[in-house]
Design a protein around this motif. Structure first.
Motif, PDB file in Angstrom:
ATOM      1  N   PRO A  90      19.151  23.534  48.322  1.00  0.00           N
ATOM      2  CA  PRO A  90      19.287  24.787  49.078  1.00  0.00           C
ATOM      3  C   PRO A  90      17.953  25.329  49.571  1.00  0.00           C
ATOM      4  CG  PRO A  90      20.546  24.867  47.032  1.00  0.00           C
ATOM      5  CD  PRO A  90      19.684  23.664  46.948  1.00  0.00           C
ATOM      6  N   PHE A  91      17.997  26.031  50.698  1.00  0.00           N
ATOM      7  CA  PHE A  91      16.801  26.626  51.279  1.00  0.00           C
ATOM      8  C   PHE A  91      16.442  27.929  50.569  1.00  0.00           C
ATOM      9  CE2 PHE A  91      16.416  23.742  54.781  1.00  0.00           C
ATOM     10  CZ  PHE A  91      15.121  23.946  55.255  1.00  0.00           C
ATOM     11  N   SER A  92      15.132  28.193  50.541  1.00  0.00           N
ATOM     12  CA  SER A  92      14.600  29.516  50.201  1.00  0.00           C
ATOM     13  C   SER A  92      14.051  30.095  51.488  1.00  0.00           C
ATOM     14  CB  SER A  92      13.503  29.395  49.151  1.00  0.00           C
ATOM     15  OG  SER A  92      12.361  28.761  49.716  1.00  0.00           O
ATOM     16  N   LYS A  93      13.335  31.191  51.392  1.00  0.00           N
ATOM     17  CA  LYS A  93      12.777  31.799  52.597  1.00  0.00           C
ATOM     18  C   LYS A  93      11.740  30.897  53.263  1.00  0.00           C
ATOM     19  CE  LYS A  93      13.510  36.535  50.983  1.00  0.00           C
ATOM     20  NZ  LYS A  93      14.720  36.688  51.798  1.00  0.00           N
ATOM     21  N   LYS A  94      11.034  30.079  52.451  1.00  0.00           N
ATOM     22  CA  LYS A  94       9.952  29.269  53.007  1.00  0.00           C
ATOM     23  C   LYS A  94      10.282  27.792  53.156  1.00  0.00           C
ATOM     24  CE  LYS A  94       6.070  32.228  51.683  1.00  0.00           C
ATOM     25  NZ  LYS A  94       4.766  32.291  51.005  1.00  0.00           N
ATOM     26  N   GLY A  95      11.266  27.305  52.411  1.00  0.00           N
ATOM     27  CA  GLY A  95      11.558  25.881  52.502  1.00  0.00           C
ATOM     28  C   GLY A  95      12.595  25.440  51.499  1.00  0.00           C
ATOM     29  N   ALA A  96      12.832  24.125  51.483  1.00  0.00           N
ATOM     30  CA  ALA A  96      13.827  23.544  50.579  1.00  0.00           C
ATOM     31  C   ALA A  96      13.320  22.202  50.079  1.00  0.00           C
ATOM     32  CB  ALA A  96      15.157  23.355  51.301  1.00  0.00           C
ATOM     33  N   ASP A 129      25.195  33.548  49.643  1.00  0.00           N
ATOM     34  CA  ASP A 129      24.757  33.979  50.964  1.00  0.00           C
ATOM     35  C   ASP A 129      25.949  34.364  51.852  1.00  0.00           C
ATOM     36  OD1 ASP A 129      22.686  34.594  52.719  1.00  0.00           O
ATOM     37  OD2 ASP A 129      22.627  32.605  53.613  1.00  0.00           O
ATOM     38  N   GLY A 130      26.965  34.994  51.244  1.00  0.00           N
ATOM     39  CA  GLY A 130      28.118  35.482  51.988  1.00  0.00           C
ATOM     40  C   GLY A 130      29.092  34.413  52.418  1.00  0.00           C
ATOM     41  N   HIS A 131      28.955  33.171  51.917  1.00  0.00           N
ATOM     42  CA  HIS A 131      29.835  32.074  52.315  1.00  0.00           C
ATOM     43  C   HIS A 131      30.231  31.242  51.098  1.00  0.00           C
ATOM     44  CE1 HIS A 131      28.155  33.256  56.170  1.00  0.00           C
ATOM     45  NE2 HIS A 131      29.145  32.592  56.759  1.00  0.00           N
ATOM     46  N   MET A 132      31.337  30.503  51.237  1.00  0.00           N
ATOM     47  CA  MET A 132      31.845  29.678  50.151  1.00  0.00           C
ATOM     48  C   MET A 132      32.257  28.313  50.683  1.00  0.00           C
ATOM     49  SD  MET A 132      34.165  32.672  48.372  1.00  0.00           S
ATOM     50  CE  MET A 132      34.386  33.519  49.955  1.00  0.00           C
ATOM     51  N   VAL A 133      31.930  27.282  49.918  1.00  0.00           N
ATOM     52  CA  VAL A 133      32.359  25.928  50.249  1.00  0.00           C
ATOM     53  C   VAL A 133      33.806  25.756  49.792  1.00  0.00           C
ATOM     54  CG1 VAL A 133      31.972  23.463  49.817  1.00  0.00           C
ATOM     55  CG2 VAL A 133      30.027  25.015  50.093  1.00  0.00           C
ATOM     56  N   VAL A 134      34.633  25.169  50.649  1.00  0.00           N
ATOM     57  CA  VAL A 134      36.047  24.962  50.328  1.00  0.00           C
ATOM     58  C   VAL A 134      36.393  23.475  50.437  1.00  0.00           C
ATOM     59  CG1 VAL A 134      36.738  27.273  51.061  1.00  0.00           C
ATOM     60  CG2 VAL A 134      36.734  25.400  52.728  1.00  0.00           C
ATOM     61  N   THR A 135      37.544  23.117  49.864  1.00  0.00           N
ATOM     62  CA  THR A 135      38.010  21.731  49.836  1.00  0.00           C
ATOM     63  C   THR A 135      39.255  21.591  50.691  1.00  0.00           C
ATOM     64  OG1 THR A 135      37.159  21.541  47.581  1.00  0.00           O
ATOM     65  CG2 THR A 135      38.684  19.837  48.311  1.00  0.00           C
ATOM     66  N   SER A 136      39.362  20.482  51.405  1.00  0.00           N
ATOM     67  CA  SER A 136      40.508  20.231  52.277  1.00  0.00           C
ATOM     68  C   SER A 136      41.794  20.101  51.457  1.00  0.00           C
ATOM     69  CB  SER A 136      40.288  18.953  53.083  1.00  0.00           C
ATOM     70  OG  SER A 136      40.121  17.835  52.217  1.00  0.00           O
ATOM     71  N   PRO A 137      42.970  20.281  52.085  1.00  0.00           N
ATOM     72  CA  PRO A 137      44.234  20.195  51.348  1.00  0.00           C
ATOM     73  C   PRO A 137      44.446  18.869  50.622  1.00  0.00           C
ATOM     74  CG  PRO A 137      44.587  21.234  53.467  1.00  0.00           C
ATOM     75  CD  PRO A 137      43.170  20.744  53.473  1.00  0.00           C
ATOM     76  N   PRO A 173      25.231  27.164  50.275  1.00  0.00           N
ATOM     77  CA  PRO A 173      24.740  27.964  51.399  1.00  0.00           C
ATOM     78  C   PRO A 173      23.576  28.854  50.959  1.00  0.00           C
ATOM     79  CG  PRO A 173      27.135  28.115  51.185  1.00  0.00           C
ATOM     80  CD  PRO A 173      26.628  27.476  49.938  1.00  0.00           C
ATOM     81  N   SER A 174      22.526  28.886  51.758  1.00  0.00           N
ATOM     82  CA  SER A 174      21.358  29.691  51.401  1.00  0.00           C
ATOM     83  C   SER A 174      20.486  29.899  52.625  1.00  0.00           C
ATOM     84  CB  SER A 174      20.546  28.994  50.299  1.00  0.00           C
ATOM     85  OG  SER A 174      19.437  29.766  49.915  1.00  0.00           O
ATOM     86  N   GLU A 175      20.064  31.137  52.846  1.00  0.00           N
ATOM     87  CA  GLU A 175      19.163  31.491  53.949  1.00  0.00           C
ATOM     88  C   GLU A 175      19.692  30.996  55.295  1.00  0.00           C
ATOM     89  OE1 GLU A 175      16.573  33.461  53.779  1.00  0.00           O
ATOM     90  OE2 GLU A 175      16.810  33.732  51.613  1.00  0.00           O
ATOM     91  N   GLY A 176      21.013  31.077  55.474  1.00  0.00           N
ATOM     92  CA  GLY A 176      21.616  30.753  56.761  1.00  0.00           C
ATOM     93  C   GLY A 176      21.858  29.289  57.009  1.00  0.00           C
ATOM     94  N   LEU A 177      21.527  28.421  56.055  1.00  0.00           N
ATOM     95  CA  LEU A 177      21.704  26.980  56.238  1.00  0.00           C
ATOM     96  C   LEU A 177      22.480  26.382  55.069  1.00  0.00           C
ATOM     97  CD1 LEU A 177      18.139  25.910  57.461  1.00  0.00           C
ATOM     98  CD2 LEU A 177      20.147  26.424  58.851  1.00  0.00           C
ATOM     99  N   VAL A 178      23.195  25.295  55.352  1.00  0.00           N
ATOM    100  CA  VAL A 178      23.916  24.559  54.313  1.00  0.00           C
ATOM    101  C   VAL A 178      23.709  23.069  54.571  1.00  0.00           C
ATOM    102  CG1 VAL A 178      26.094  24.599  55.625  1.00  0.00           C
ATOM    103  CG2 VAL A 178      26.135  24.230  53.149  1.00  0.00           C
ATOM    104  N   SER A 179      23.418  22.322  53.525  1.00  0.00           N
ATOM    105  CA  SER A 179      23.219  20.884  53.684  1.00  0.00           C
ATOM    106  C   SER A 179      24.562  20.177  53.815  1.00  0.00           C
ATOM    107  CB  SER A 179      22.436  20.315  52.499  1.00  0.00           C
ATOM    108  OG  SER A 179      23.193  20.440  51.304  1.00  0.00           O
TER     109      SER A 179
END
Length: 549
Positions: free
Chosen positions: A291-297, A222-230, A256-262
């Motif tokens: 992760p979310f879909s268009k209708k729920g998670a 969804d155009g985003h990536m989870v990263v890890t601290s140094p 990340p999915s449908e604009g939300l991330v847990s």
């Protein structure tokens, strides 16, 4: 620098100097299989039969015959109008039609990227294309292929830099290490480099670089990536440019999915959901958040919620239940070897407990809010919206060996969304979609000696499991079969066969009844040796015994 691995043939393995690669096959967009299969394009390569090597074209016609004394070694690169041949420890670029030398090279060459190779001169390394044009002069201490030639890395004065697949400069040699995990496209073309204690992000699309406050990058969703601290303890979120949108301060972030991330703020804490700016949308009150879909998670109810802490249900974007907790376990919908799982947007694998440590599995369509595949299977995973890899209750077990240990795992087959079996679960322990979504790769085992078959999306076998690796070359419209010979660092990848995209052979190495090898063209004509008798291992053993007597 000596990369010459065979007295008669130069085999080339992809180098990963100062680059770490963690292999995992994720899901990719699925396309409808083409009705018209394009014809194979011309190529030439070296091939070895009974420890003798030759140069052949795509029809198995001999360009340089077996047992020739003209050349000492042949490069195994897939080429077309030219060949790389060695004579008297000197490599030459040779025109295929005229067999005349185009360029005299040094003592060492090796593969870099499709259409390019490294050459040495006065102790330095440069890059040249297959027509003899220098794309980089011999000025580096070393050069190496990155991710099978997607990019080219180089060493200079103890530092590492990057070139693109055509040898174009991307970065100066200023990095101590470069960390590349999986496919660049799954991470937006971003790579992490270190300079002392600093972490830098490098965009391999344009060569831009900037210092960052994170050390690892996850796959883009969804155009985003989870990263890890140094310090490798906490998680944050970046956008496609590598800019932090959520600081790396959370114990865990989901997909990340449908604009939300847990998120889990601390270890063992409940989870909730944020938008990509870090604004909390659903307060943390669940034990697990998918992760979310268009209708729920899917979310797992925490202790005390609805009186059941062991079930998963579906929530809407406010966190309210739109399907009460029903399933005993839920994870991502993609299934890979040994139970490895992959994210498939909009779908999830769901499980119901039959007995202690025994579950039945199905697939849930979150976009439509229904069970797509019923929870009646031993295991099931999504390949496409209408193709699934599965094991049933009566599926046979297959004994596999990994790291010297034997184990039994269920065979897998292929079915459609209606449950129609397209390929019975009998012979393969893993079936995965190829990167373009046109074919299925089916593996017989886990170790490097196991064979792979190629199936179409309807489960029909196109290429039998004769070779350890099948590579689909879409530039040439050819499927190449390879085996690995040797052990450890001395293992080399050997071309064994070639097919068109419908699985019809162009040529293949066959074994005779006595154990000798023969190169056979696609029309069945034996190319070499016509008489295999002198190459039969049994005959050789008998001859040695006779001499001993």
């Amino acid at each position: 620098m000596n990369r010459h691995l065979s007295p008669r043939l130069l085999f080339v393995a992809s180098l990963t100097v100062l680059l770490s690669a963690c292999y995992s096959d994720g899901q990719s967009a699925v396309q409808t299989q083409q009705s018209k299969v394009p014809a194979p394009q011309p190529f030439n390569s070296a091939i070895c039969v009974n420890d003798n090597c030759a140069m052949i074209d795509q029809t198995a016609a001999l360009l340089v015959p077996f047992e020739s004394d003209l050349f000492d070694a042949y490069a195994s690169f897939l080429m077309n109008d030219t060949m790389l041949l060695q004579m008297d420890n000197t490599w030459q670029l040779v025109d295929v039609k005229t067999m005349t030398s185009i360029k005299i090279l040094g003592e060492n060459i090796y593969d870099l990227a499709p259409g390019y190779f490294a050459f040495t001169q006065d102790g330095k390394v440069g890059a040249m294309d297959y027509h003899g044009n220098e794309v980089q002069p011999a000025r580096f201490d070393d050069m190496f292929s990155v991710r099978d030639g997607q990019f080219i890395g180089y060493d200079l004065n103890g530092k590492v830099g990057m070139l693109d697949a055509h040898g174009k400069h991307l970065t100066d040699a200023v990095y101590d290490t470069l960390t590349v995990r999986q496919d660049f496209s799954k991470r937006g073309g971003l790579v992490i480099g270190t300079r002392g204690k600093q972490y830098w992000i490098i965009n391999l699309k344009d060569g831009s670089q900037k210092k960052v406050a994170y050390s690892e990058i996850g796959e883009m969703q969804d155009g985003h990536m989870v990263v890890t601290s140094p310090d490798f303890t906490n998680k944050g979120l970046i956008d496609a440019s590598g800019t932090l949108t959520i600081p790396a301060k959370y114990n865990r972030l989901g997909i990340p999915s449908e604009g939300l991330v847990s998120f889990h703020e601390k270890y063992g804490s409940s989870c909730g959901y944020m938008d990509y700016t870090g604004k909390v949308v659903i307060e943390p009150r669940f034990a697990d958040c998918m992760p979310f879909s268009k209708k729920g998670a899917f979310a797992k109810a925490s202790k005390g919620v609805n009186g059941d802490s062991s079930k998963y249900g579906v929530i809407d974007r406010s966190g309210a239940w739109i399907m009460q907790p029903t399933y005993d376990y839920v994870h991502e919908a993609g299934l890979d070897m040994l139970g490895m799982i992959n994210h498939v947007p909009g779908y999830a694998s769901v499980f119901k407990e039959e007995s202690t440590f025994s579950y039945t599995a199905g697939i849930y369509d979150l976009n439509k809010g229904r069970e797509l595949v019923p929870t009646t299977y031993k295991q099931v995973g999504m390949l496409t919206p209408d193709r699934f890899v599965f094991s049933g209750a009566d599926t046979p077990m297959i004994t596999v060996t990994m790291l010297g240990q034997s184990d039994s795992i269920p065979a897998v087959g292929v079915m459609d969304a209606a449950g129609k079996v397209l390929a019975r679960p009998e012979h393969f322990i893993n079936i995965k979609l190829d990167e373009k979504g046109h074919y299925l790769h089916a593996s017989e085992g886990l170790d490097r000696k196991s064979h792979v078959a190629l199936l179409n999306l309807d489960g029909k076998q196109l290429i039998a499991p004769e070779w350890q690796e099948l590579v689909i070359d879409r530039d040439r419209n050819v499927v190449f079969g390879y085996d690995s010979v040797g052990e450890g660092d001395r293992a080399v990848r050997m071309l064994r066969a070639a097919y068109d995209l419908q699985g019809r052979p162009l040529f293949a190495i066959k074994h005779t009844s006595c154990g000798a090898e023969q190169l056979v063209a696609g029309n069945g004509k034996v190319i070499w040796p016509v008489d295999p008798t002198p190459y039969c291992p049994v005959a050789e053993t008998q001859e040695q015994a006779s001499k001993a007597d």
